[in-house]
Design a protein around this motif. Sequence first.
Motif, short mmCIF file in Angstrom:
data_model
loop_
_atom_site.label_atom_id
_atom_site.label_comp_id
_atom_site.label_asym_id
_atom_site.label_seq_id
_atom_site.Cartn_x
_atom_site.Cartn_y
_atom_site.Cartn_z
N LYS A 275 0.98 -1.25 -0.30
CA LYS A 275 0.19 0.01 0.00
C LYS A 275 0.86 1.21 0.18
O LYS A 275 0.48 2.22 -0.69
CB LYS A 275 -0.93 -0.22 1.18
N LEU A 276 2.07 1.27 0.59
CA LEU A 276 2.98 2.29 0.62
C LEU A 276 3.47 2.67 -0.66
O LEU A 276 3.93 3.78 -1.02
CB LEU A 276 4.15 2.18 1.63
N GLN A 277 3.25 1.70 -1.77
CA GLN A 277 3.53 2.12 -3.14
C GLN A 277 2.79 3.05 -3.62
O GLN A 277 2.98 3.24 -4.92
CB GLN A 277 4.00 0.55 -3.59
N SER A 278 1.39 3.18 -3.47
CA SER A 278 0.52 3.96 -4.11
C SER A 278 1.05 5.21 -4.45
O SER A 278 2.16 5.84 -3.58
CB SER A 278 -0.72 3.98 -3.17
N SER A 279 0.67 5.70 -5.50
CA SER A 279 1.18 7.20 -6.00
C SER A 279 0.65 8.23 -4.95
O SER A 279 1.16 9.17 -5.06
CB SER A 279 0.61 7.35 -7.47
N ASN A 280 -0.27 7.90 -3.94
CA ASN A 280 -0.83 9.04 -3.03
C ASN A 280 -0.31 8.68 -1.87
O ASN A 280 -0.62 9.47 -0.96
CB ASN A 280 -2.29 8.65 -2.95
N VAL A 281 0.73 7.73 -1.57
CA VAL A 281 1.48 7.73 -0.40
C VAL A 281 2.96 7.92 -0.57
O VAL A 281 3.37 9.07 -0.54
CB VAL A 281 1.24 6.19 0.09
N LEU A 282 3.78 6.90 -1.04
CA LEU A 282 5.17 7.01 -1.37
C LEU A 282 5.47 7.21 -2.75
O LEU A 282 6.75 7.34 -3.24
CB LEU A 282 6.15 6.08 -0.55
N SER B 13 -6.07 22.01 -14.04
CA SER B 13 -7.40 22.19 -13.27
C SER B 13 -8.01 21.05 -12.43
O SER B 13 -8.04 19.80 -12.67
CB SER B 13 -8.61 22.95 -14.06
N PHE B 14 -8.51 21.57 -11.14
CA PHE B 14 -9.21 20.69 -10.50
C PHE B 14 -7.85 19.53 -9.81
O PHE B 14 -8.44 18.25 -9.65
CB PHE B 14 -10.25 19.69 -10.97
N ASN B 15 -6.96 19.91 -9.81
CA ASN B 15 -5.82 19.12 -9.38
C ASN B 15 -4.69 20.11 -8.97
O ASN B 15 -4.89 20.78 -7.74
CB ASN B 15 -5.32 18.07 -10.32
N ASN C 126 -10.51 15.15 -6.23
CA ASN C 126 -10.25 13.94 -6.23
C ASN C 126 -8.77 13.30 -5.67
O ASN C 126 -8.61 12.51 -5.21
CB ASN C 126 -10.51 13.21 -7.49
N SER C 127 -7.70 14.12 -6.27
CA SER C 127 -6.41 14.00 -6.02
C SER C 127 -5.93 13.78 -4.37
O SER C 127 -5.55 13.06 -3.93
CB SER C 127 -5.45 14.65 -6.74
N LEU C 128 -6.65 14.85 -3.90
CA LEU C 128 -6.45 14.99 -2.16
C LEU C 128 -7.10 13.81 -1.60
O LEU C 128 -6.96 13.33 -0.52
CB LEU C 128 -6.57 16.17 -1.74
N ARG C 129 -8.74 13.76 -2.06
CA ARG C 129 -9.48 12.57 -1.36
C ARG C 129 -8.69 11.12 -1.61
O ARG C 129 -8.69 10.54 -0.58
CB ARG C 129 -10.81 12.83 -2.16
N SER C 130 -7.93 11.02 -2.76
CA SER C 130 -7.22 9.77 -2.76
C SER C 130 -6.21 9.73 -1.97
O SER C 130 -5.79 8.52 -1.66
CB SER C 130 -6.83 9.71 -4.41
N MET C 131 -5.43 10.45 -1.97
CA MET C 131 -4.34 10.90 -0.97
C MET C 131 -4.75 10.45 0.74
O MET C 131 -4.00 9.43 1.23
CB MET C 131 -3.64 12.15 -0.82
N TRP C 132 -5.79 10.97 1.00
CA TRP C 132 -6.32 10.96 2.52
C TRP C 132 -6.93 9.31 2.63
O TRP C 132 -6.52 8.37 3.59
CB TRP C 132 -7.48 11.81 2.56
N ARG C 133 -7.53 8.78 1.65
CA ARG C 133 -8.10 7.36 1.54
C ARG C 133 -6.97 6.31 1.43
O ARG C 133 -6.93 5.53 2.38
CB ARG C 133 -8.90 7.18 0.19
#
Length: 219
Positions: free
Chosen positions: A54-61, A85-87, A101-108
């Motif tokens: 899960k740490l490999q996610s583009s939204n984590v590390l 835009s919107f990102n 969406n980009s920040l929601r995905s990072m939080w999730r």
Amino acid sequence: MKKIIYSTVIVSLIALGLGCNKPLEVEPVSVIENDMAVTRYQDLEALLSGTYDKLQSSNVLGGNHVIYSDLLAEDTEVLTNNLSSFNTLEIYNRATNIQLNSLRSMWRDHYSAINACNNIIYTIDNNTISGDQYEQNKDRIKGEALFIRSFLFYNLLQFWSLPYDPATSNDQMGIILRTQPTLSFEDDLDKARSSVAECYARITADLMEAETLLSMAGK
């Protein structure tokens, strides 16, 4: 002749339907209860490997966190016409909202990895597994899970809270400190954000316990 064949097929299908007891009702197999999913040492190791994955996610590390942090830090030359835009443009302009969406995905994705850590810690703290392999490795596994969780808390804290200030009480809002696993869809997920001081206290406690456990591992 065709009418006879069609009639025979229809009668056969009706008979088949009457002979079945609720044919469309099947037990769900896509959801496995936590107590059934982690019952052996091998399951616990697999859960730890999944946490690292899960740490490999583009939204984590995987890169996005670094990119977004640089956009906020103002320590690089940014060509705003290359931002989307919107990102990234909203992040750079500090005009974000819950619909981004980009920040929601990072939080999730951060909290998904935190939940995996919590499952590991919960399993070990409740002694739901036994065996020589488990006893020899449980300190290491819990230590790694605590370290990962503390890092994820810190990562979120850097992005979603005001900085720590040693001259104040740091009672400004930090992040949600989830330290118990979500074991079912019925769990109460409504939890308030902790203060920055509470968040750093939790991170420090996790790291100190992780250090103790990892130093004991294998002894």
